[in-house]
Structure formats: structure tokens, C-alpha cells
Write an enzyme that holds these catalytic residues in place. Structure first.
Site, PDB file in Angstrom:
ATOM      1  N   TYR A  58       0.860  -1.271  -0.054  1.00 43.15           N
ATOM      2  CA  TYR A  58      -0.129  -0.018  -0.092  1.00 43.15           C
ATOM      3  C   TYR A  58       0.852   1.158   0.129  1.00 43.15           C
ATOM      4  O   TYR A  58       1.870   1.370   0.231  1.00 43.15           O
ATOM      5  CB  TYR A  58      -1.102  -0.076   0.960  1.00 43.15           C
ATOM      6  CG  TYR A  58      -0.704   0.084   2.628  1.00 43.15           C
ATOM      7  CD1 TYR A  58       0.333   0.183   3.047  1.00 43.15           C
ATOM      8  CD2 TYR A  58      -1.717  -0.372   3.574  1.00 43.15           C
ATOM      9  CE1 TYR A  58       0.790   0.163   4.492  1.00 43.15           C
ATOM     10  CE2 TYR A  58      -1.502  -0.456   4.807  1.00 43.15           C
ATOM     11  CZ  TYR A  58       0.130  -0.094   5.410  1.00 43.15           C
ATOM     12  OH  TYR A  58      -0.068  -0.443   6.727  1.00 43.15           O
ATOM     13  N   GLU A  59       0.200   2.334  -0.293  1.00 45.85           N
ATOM     14  CA  GLU A  59       0.880   3.714  -0.252  1.00 45.85           C
ATOM     15  C   GLU A  59       1.756   3.541  -1.557  1.00 45.85           C
ATOM     16  O   GLU A  59       2.908   4.203  -1.340  1.00 45.85           O
ATOM     17  CB  GLU A  59       1.462   3.934   1.107  1.00 45.85           C
ATOM     18  CG  GLU A  59       2.067   5.569   1.152  1.00 45.85           C
ATOM     19  CD  GLU A  59       0.815   6.346   1.172  1.00 45.85           C
ATOM     20  OE1 GLU A  59      -0.450   6.304   1.424  1.00 45.85           O
ATOM     21  OE2 GLU A  59       1.052   7.545   0.339  1.00 45.85           O
ATOM     22  N   GLY A  60       1.560   2.957  -2.477  1.00 49.70           N
ATOM     23  CA  GLY A  60       2.323   2.883  -3.664  1.00 49.70           C
ATOM     24  C   GLY A  60       3.137   1.704  -3.657  1.00 49.70           C
ATOM     25  O   GLY A  60       4.040   1.631  -2.852  1.00 49.70           O
TER      26      GLY A  60
END
Lengths: 592, 592
Positions: B434-436
Site C-alpha cells: 500500500y501507499e504505492g
């Protein structure tokens, strides 16, 4: 929901074009012609895709349950197990004297990879039975063999291996389970065993436990350990299961993965057991099956990685996200498929080059086991003993890493259980632990195998690589892409071995602190060799103008990837190894 | 059951002896004297160990549940959240104008590491709120700030970030959620968002969703995306939550880990939202918080690795198995503790040298963010923007690997869920996604950050390392153990960057095929730098004859380990990078 397609073509290529199985003089290999193995592999692939794979998620979600002393397997397992029996898959490479089909072990391993990839937890019931079968086959009396083997070949009765106790896993000398001799020649077995895979279940009419225990008054430690046959139900004179024995399931463990396999705490409460092999020689009896068992676990690493890769690949082809940096490739669509992106390629190529290389390595290892067993070939025995910890440790570590890579391609969806990618990672994780944790494999490799027979098998391995490199130095492109990287990697391996020899004498920590890296270094050299051989075979097929050009060209390209992108790891491992034990052992235990 | 002890001493060492926080001229840092930070860290450590850690397994086992549209968190979470509020932990580094304590971000990160290590899933509720707080703080109107921030600082209201949709994660230009302007200046938001961490729950009286959506008629793709505030309950004039908005939880995802956090499918069904910042500038608004958010995820990688390491270590000290190869160390016991074995040391040292190096890296990064924000320092902004993908990608990959290593020390017991080691691995896994996803971090690093501002931040980084090496070449032992390896690693990094420049122009695939390795190469250089600085600081303390000799000597020894055993990875990454894109992109997509 993940799917699985058996890599029949790849296995055929390895068996026939690389290992040239049917040309081998190993007894039984003459039967392994292309059509014959194709027929078997196709059938095994079919049952894997159609029967076992659809039950993989079911097993993960439902798990096994213990109710009133009875272990229930997940929905559908029982029927699938019946199909495996009916198809004769449980006894493929077993002794015809006991109802097996007598095929070479290499075919058992090839089909085993398929079954495991499709459903690892399910296939373990059969795998454990095969291990117990082998032990009884090697060490049992005629009566024991007659009593147990025919039923185990068909998996009407399944088997287990009982080693671990709560306070000891690796260090079995600490074992407490005891076996008291009885007047009738049997033993009363008392103690608790844990982590017993396929410990009990509802798919067979009996479970034959092989149990390590100590006969009171015997030698201390590991030398006082004996192996016993302890059936769940004691077998009557007429060969049918009778009275229940004093063994019960304490509980089923909740694990990170392989939920479909019942990992049991087994309580032996004065259970009746019979000595298998000689008293106090239990570890030796276990060791005779160890190469097979450990190669089998290494194969699990490969198998789950293959299944994960296939599903990572299909997602990479379907999921539209972003545009190729070199210009849109799916111009009419809203975005390009993931597979256009170089970093997704990097991930897929890491996986593909691992699984195909690992497959060749595993089948080569299985061939060596056939050679050792069927020809009583001590050289092959030495070679496979050396390679066994590499097969087990390297392939399971890498197999897990590859499953994680495949999961990563799915992004957030890979973290959601219902997509099935998490299960691959969770299932693959156990293979690094059981059948000797990978750190123990590394210890076995450096502390025992490297110096075994005065280092003869290790020297022979180095010589074999050297010979291969010499023979194939002529083709310029092949030499540049394959021979040179392999030579370098092999040099690193020999330098590492030399470092151990020179420094391990004065301080064994210098060898053991580098053991894990050595195992990985060795693994890369083996896969480098496999890729070189596969590329050579593919080149030959292309030169013949035979068949599937794209397949052979892809083989060579994938091999080039491995040599260029994975093999450079050997230098890192060598650097870690030659930095020695000083930094590793520097801290006082209290100062961590 | 795992336990957690906050690494207060190590944080104090980094803050004061390495980063010399209180000597910095960043506004607010003058308050950060040793006693002050010690008091805060001790308190945060206490609540982490005593309140949050015991709930970690509870959260994993129970998970969250959705009943009649209401999301219930695991037993004890609500009370613990109340304790976090009461202790003022939710607003430690928030703006005093809205009720925050105004402390530097670096302290928020240090305490955040503790909370996360103790209970990652729990701490995410607060972490997401902080992210939404930052977005409103940076881009909201005065009225919006007054309405939402005071309640978010205290976590009476929590926040979420809504980006992903079923068909798009990384490629947000494909987004379908739409925001139709209304006459009263609000928007009607319609669409589905998935993977919304802390999406809804029973611990706060309102949830403030930040939602990316497209205003019809706006630019195509990513340029037409705007950011909206969509509260779960619409806030009345008097500031209290009133009528329920048209947003509901579709379901809670079953995930591999972080079960205690409610990852929701959020359905927006004509929900009322208000534009945050400018129309069509939604991505830009998100980007301003990105460094913080991504550093925060990198910190999660470190935090879970630290918790796993502590429990791997305690098992290695307690579990008796085998004997030291150099002679029994626990002569009166049945066996030696695992920690005597070199391969267990190798694993522990890999973990210890990672977590301590990563901690310094994260706090150094947080200091740069403070410098950028509190001093409006563009150089610091450039530096942290460059390092952000490294912090996120490298630390979460490594953090997961370390959790797996810690789990491995436990052998079979590590695979059993009730022991808690599996949870660390399963929880840590999400931070890579997550978060890229980490592949996107690598793309950001190589495709954007490396060349940002004409390459100025990258050049400054290389110069800084060069300067450090020059300054510290005098001490022979230090130069040998630290400066030389750092110089080599940094040279590899520059060679890789040079390779991208020279080859990426004609074919960008040459750069992107090496992006992942570059991110890891960069990470190792950063940790090499951190270890060099820590060793230097420890040497200085030893020279002063100040305090805990064993602590400083251990620091130096651990640093030596990193330099000798981990840093050689840079050569492997360089070799992979400079092999270029040809082998990576060789296959036709159909031939995989």
C-alpha cells in the site's frame, strides 16, 4: 480464484532433451519414452487442474477440524483422495511386489510437482504416506512389509512421521517419548509428538505412525533413539484394522498455511508399537529416506512458486494499468496490461527463470536418486547427498520469495485472501521450516556433506562443472552468455569452500557463519548449470529445426536472464562468507 | 505470546548523539533536550508495551466485523484508543492552533514506531487520521480547518484516504468516481472505493473521508481528479455530527494480515462532499503529504521487524537445542541456547543491523521533513523527496524479510498462529503494497526523483557521502571498517545512476528494468551511511568515557556487521542493473 496448468511441455523437455532419460542405463528408464511420459504427465496434469486445484482454496478456508476425537478434512478432499487412489497415483513409483507400479522415482517427483502445485496441503497426505512406505520398505521385516505396504501403496492406509516433541525439533537427542519392551516383542509407547503432518483424518481406514522413541536403558542422546510402527488401529491377523491403539489427537494446530493438512499433536498413551529396523538405530533408519524426503520438500518450494507464478502472470496480462514507457501498446484500451512494464517483467523473469531452473534441478536430483537406488551407485549416492541440503534449503527459500513476488504483482488484491495469492505465500512458508529448518540444511551442507568421503563428491561436482565449461567453450555466444557466468559462479563456490577449509580448522565458526550463504551460492551454481544445459539442449533442437521454435528460443532467453540477473548473487554470498565469523559472533549474547 | 519493549535508549542515541537534534536550528528542536525526549519516549514505550502490544494478537484473531452497517473493532481496541486520546498521543506533532502539541514530526515518528511495533493494525486508525489531518491542514479553507481539525487532532473523529477503485490502484487516471457540483457549492459523490484502511469503525463519533473523484467535464485522466471531504455524518452548524451522509461500508475485506484494521469497500451513493483545495488539483494535494505518508509506511516496515526481532531474540536465548560447535556453553543444561549457533547469529545480526540502521534512516528522514516544513528549506525538501521512495520501498521489503527471518528462528513453532510470529510476517507484508506498491516506488525513484531539479538532490547526496568519507578517512580502523565499504557502495550507486543516464535516453527500459535493484542499492548505501554515522557517534562517546560502554561497543560491532555482511549486496544490484533491459524484455508476452 487461482488456476493451475501443469507444465507438461517443460517437463518433457527436461526429461527427454536435457536429462535424456530414456537413453539412460538406469533400470526402468528404458520405458520412459516420450509418448509414455507424455501420457502420464498429461493425465496427472488433468487431475491436478480439474480435481486438486479447485479444492486448494476450500482447504485453506475450511481447514481441518477435530470433533470427538475424529479429524475431518475439508469438503471434497475425501472424494479427491479416492480419485487419486483409483487413478493409481498413490503408488506410481512404489514396489510392484506390494502393488506399486514400479516406475522410476523421477516420474513420481514430476507428477508430485503437479499435485503439490495444485494443492500442497492435500498432496501432503499422500507424500507422508510415501515417506513412511519408504521407511518400512527399507527397514521392515518381511511380515511388516506384507502387513503394511500393500495398503500404504494404495493409500487405503496413510502414514505419518513422528519426530518432534514440544521441547525438541532439531535436537532429537533430547527426546522423551519412551518405548518399553513387552513380553510379546512389542513396545509400549508413551509420550507426546507435535507438528505431525497428516496426523489423522477421515480419508483412510488406518493411519500408520512411524514414531521415534527411546527404549529405557539405551544409550544417551541421539544414539538411543529407535523407530517404531504404531498403527492407529492395530492390524488383525486377517490384515484388517481392528482394535484402536492408545494413540489420539490432542489437537489440530492453527497454522499460517497448509490449512487443509491436519497438523496434529499426537498423544501416545501406552500405545502398542513394533520396532522398525534395529534398536537404537532409529536415526539411521530415518537418514536413509532423508534425501528423498528433503528433495520432496525442495520440490514443494518449486511447485508452489510455479502455481503462484502462473497466476501472477495471468494477472499481469489482464490487468490494465499505466502505459508502456516506450509508447502505448494497447492503444484502444484505457491502459496497457501490467506486463508491458519493465519492473513487472523483472519480477516475472525472476520467477520464470527460477521455476524452470528449479524444475530441472529437482528432476536431475531425482534421477540421481534413481541411479543410486536402482544401480546401487555410490557415486550418485554421494552426489545427491551433497546436493540434498541445497535442493531443500535453496529451493524452499527461493520458492517462498517467488510466491511473494507473484503476490506482489496483484497489488492490493494480492493481500485479499479470496484472491488466493496470499495462500501461496503462506503455504510456501512451511517448506523452509519442516524436514529440517533451512539453517539446519546449511549446517548439514557445510558441516557434514562438504567434507563427506574426504570431499570426493564436492570435488567431483566442481570437476563436472569444469568439464562442462571446457566442452562448451567453443560457441562464442554460448560461452559469453552461459559458460563464462557459470565459470565465475563456480569459482566463487570453490573459493568459499576453500575459505571454510582454511579457516574452519582453527575456528569452526568461520565455516558455520557462512553456511547459509554457501547454501544459496551453491543453489545458484546449480541453477546456472541447469540453465546452461537447458540452453544447450534448446540450441540443439533449434539446429535440428525440430518443433516449437518459440519454446526453445524462450528457453534460451530465460536462461540468459538467469545468468545475467540472478547469478551475480554468488559474489555477494562469497563476500559475506569470506568476511568470516568475527562480525557474526562479536556480541555477547546479553548485548543483543 | 510476543511481547514488546520500546527501544528508548536506541532512539535517544540516534536523536541526540547522531542527529544532534537539540543543536539543530530547526524551529522547535531546541526543546528536544535529552530529558524531554526521554520522558516522552518512556511514556510512549509504556503504553505500547502495556496497552497496545497485548491487543495485537486479539486484533489478529478477532478481526473486525460488519453488522447491520456498523463496523466493530476487536475487543479492547475502543478502550485503548480512548487511552491514546487521553494521553495526548494522537496530536503530538499537530498544530497547536487546532489543539495539537506542536512537537516536531521527528518525535511523532519515533513514538509512531513504538505504537506500530506494538500493534500495527490498531495504530493505523490514528495514522490514517494524521494523513487526512495533514491534507486538510495544507489545503483546507479556514472554515474547513476549524470544522474538522480540532476533532481530528484528538481522534474524536478519524480520517481515511480514498484513492483505489476496483479497476485502478496505481493508475488513478482511470478513476470513475464522480463528483457532481451542486448549487450550494457542495458536490454529490458517487462511486466505489476499495481497500480503505480504517474505513469505518466504532471508536470515533465521525469518520472524515478524503475522496478522490472526477468532476464531470474536467480534463481527462489524472489531471481531472479532485479531492473531496466527505464526512460519514454531516457536521452541523454547532460542530457536532448530524445527519448520516450517503456513504456506507460495502464489506470488510478478509486479508492476509492487519486483521484488527477494518479495510473497507466504501460505497458513495450521492454522498455530499466538499472540495478540498482546487478543482482538478487533487493529485497535487495528495502529493504534498506523500513524503510523510510514505516515510510512515517505511517506518512500519522497521517497526514490525523490530517487534519480530525482539521475539526472535528471546526465543534464541531461551530455546535449548544442540551444542555450540566450539564447546558446550550451558554445561549444566541439556543443550545450549540457540543463540550460540553461528547461523542463528547470522540471522539475528541481519535483523539487528537492519532495524537499528533503519531507525536512524527513518528519524533522519523525519528530521529532513521537519527542516523542509518548519524552515521552508527547499534543499531539505529535495533531499527527502529523493529518499522517500527508498525509505518506503527498501525498508518495507527488508522489514518483511526480517520478520520472516525472526519467524524462522522459532522453527515449527513460528508457523503456529498462537505463537504470534506468523502475524508479524503477515502484517509486515502489506507495507510493501500500500501507499504505492514498491515497484511504483522504484519507478518514482528512477523515473522522477533521480532527475528532479536537474539531478541536484541526487548530486548533493553523492557529494554528502563523498564529504563524509573524506572527513573520516583519518582513523585507520574506522576507514577500513566503515569508510571504505561506504565508498565502494556509493560508487556502485553512482555507476548505476550513470548507467541509467547513458542508456535510458535511447531506451527508457534500460533505466526502468533496473529500478527495483536501484532502490535496494540506494537503501543499502543509506543504511551504510547511517551505520558509519552511528559508529562515529559511538566512538566519540567511548572516547569521552561517557556512560554505557557495552551499548556503544555493541553499536560499533553491529555497524561492522552491516558494512561487512549486508553492504556487499550493492555489487549484485549493480550487476543486475548494468545487465540492462535486454534479457528483461526479451520475451514476447505470449511466450511467458
Amino acid at each position: 480464484m487461482p488456476s493451475y496448468t501443469a507444465p507438461v511441455k517443460d517437463m518433457q523437455f527436461i526429461l527427454h532433451d536435457v536429462l535424456k532419460a530414456s537413453e539412460s542405463d538406469i533400470p526402468g528408464y528404458d520405458e520412459l519414452d516420450r509418448d509414455f511420459t507424455a501420457a502420464i504427465l498429461e493425465e496427472a496434469g488433468k487431475i491436478s487442474s480439474e480435481v486438486l486445484a479447485p479444492l486448494n482454496a476450500v482447504g485453506d478456508v475450511e481447514g481441518c477440524r477435530l470433533e470427538n476425537g475424529v479429524v475431518y478434512t475439508p469438503t471434497g478432499f475425501k472424494e479427491a483422495f479416492e480419485q487419486m487412489r483409483e487413478g493409481g497415483w498413490t503408488g506410481l513409483d512404489c514396489d510392484p511386489d506390494y502393488g506399486g507400479q514400479g516406475m522410476p522415482y523421477v516420474l513420481g517427483v514430476a507428477t508430485g510437482e503437479m499435485f503439490t502445485a495444485a494443492n500442497m496441503a492435500f498432496t501432503m497426505y499422500q507424500g507422508l504416506t510415501h515417506g513412511a512406505y519408504s521407511a518400512i520398505h527399507a527397514h521392515g521385516s518381511d511380515a511388516q512389509k506384507q502387513t503394511y505396504l500393500p495398503k500404504m501403496v494404495t493409500c487405503e492406509w496413510t502414514g505419518t512421521m513422528n519426530l518432534t516433541e514440544p521441547h525438541c525439533g532439531t535436537d532429537l537427542g533430547l527426546m522423551r517419548t519412551k518405548a518399553e519392551p513387552q513380553d510379546d516383542g512389542s513396545y509400549r509407547i508413551t509420550g507426546q509428538k507435535i507438528f505431525i503432518s497428516a496426523g489423522d483424518h477421515d480419508m483412510s481406514e488406518n493411519v500408520i505412525h512411524l514414531v521415534l522413541a527411546k527404549i529405557p536403558g539405551g544409550p544417551d542422546g541421539i544414539k538411543g533413539v529407535s523407530l517404531f510402527i504404531v498403527p492407529k488401529s492395530i492390524v488383525r491377523e486377517d490384515g484388517t484394522p481392528g482394535e484402536r491403539n492408545g494413540v489420539s489427537v490432542g489437537k489440530i494446530e492453527e497454522k499460517m498455511g497448509i490449512h487443509g493438512n491436519a497438523t496434529c499433536v499426537m498423544n501416545y498413551d501406552g500405545a502398542t508399537g513394533w520396532l522398525l529396523g534395529e534398536a537404537h538405530k532409529g536415526m539411521r533408519a530415518m537418514f536413509t529416506m532423508m534425501n528423498e524426503a528433503r528433495l520432496g520438500v525442495g520440490m514443494q518450494g518449486l511447485a508452489v512458486a510455479e502455481a503462484a507464478y502462473q497466476n501472477g502472470l495471468s494477472y499481469a496480462r489482464e490487468r490494465l494499468q499505466g502505459r508502456a514507457v516506450t509508447g502505448a501498446e494497447n492503444k484502444d484500451g484505457p491502459a496497457d496490461p501490467l506486463i508491458v512494464h519493465p519492473d513487472i517483467r523483472r519480477s516475472l523473469m525472476d520467477q520464470k527463470s527460477f521455476t524452470e531452473g528449479a524444475r530441472a534441478f529437482v528432476l536431475w536430483g531425482a534421477q540421481m536418486i534413481d541411479q543410486a537406488h536402482r544401480m546401487d551407485d555410490k557415486t550418485a549416492e554421494g552426489a545427491i547427498s551433497l546436493l540434498t541440503p541445497v535442493l531443500k534449503g535453496f529451493l524452499t527459500d527461493q520458492g517462498f520469495d517467488m510466491a511473494v513476488l507473484a503476490q506482489q504483482i496483484w497489488g492490493g488484491h494480492g493481500y485479499i485472501e479470496e484472491q488466493g495469492m496470499s495462500q501461496f505465500a503462506r503455504d510456501a512458508r512451511i517448506a523452509m521450516i519442516y524436514e529440517g529448518a533451512n539453517g539446519v540444511q546449511a549446517l548439514d551442507l557445510v558441516g557434514r556433506k562438504l567434507a563427506a568421503e574426504g570431499g570426493k563428491p564436492a570435488m567431483a561436482f566442481f570437476e563436472m562443472i569444469k568439464g562442462f565449461c571446457k566442452e562448451n567453450a567453443g560457441d562464442e555466444a554460448f560461452a559469453r552468455d552461459f559458460v563464462e557466468p557459470l565459470k565465475t559462479a563456480s569459482k566463487h563456490l570453490q573459493e568459499a569452500a576453500m575459505f571454510f577449509m582454511q579457516n574452519g580448522m582453527k575456528n569452526p565458526n568461520h565455516a558455520l557463519a557462512g553456511s547459509y550463504d554457501f547454501m544459496h551460492l551453491f543453489g545458484h551454481v546449480c541453477l546456472g548449470l541447469m540453465w546452461s544445459k537447458m540452453a544447450l539442449a534448446a540450441q540443439a533442437k533449434l539446429a535440428e529445426g525440430d518443433g516449437d521454435t518459440a519454446f526453445y528460443e524462450t528457453k534460451i532467453a530465460t536462461g540468459r536472464y538467469y545468468m545475467a540477473r540472478r547469478l551475480p548473487a554468488t559474489a555477494m554470498h562469497l563476500a559475506r562468507i569470506t568476511s568470516g565469523a568475527d562480525t557474526v559472533m562479536a556480541l555477547d549474547a546479553a548485548n543483543f
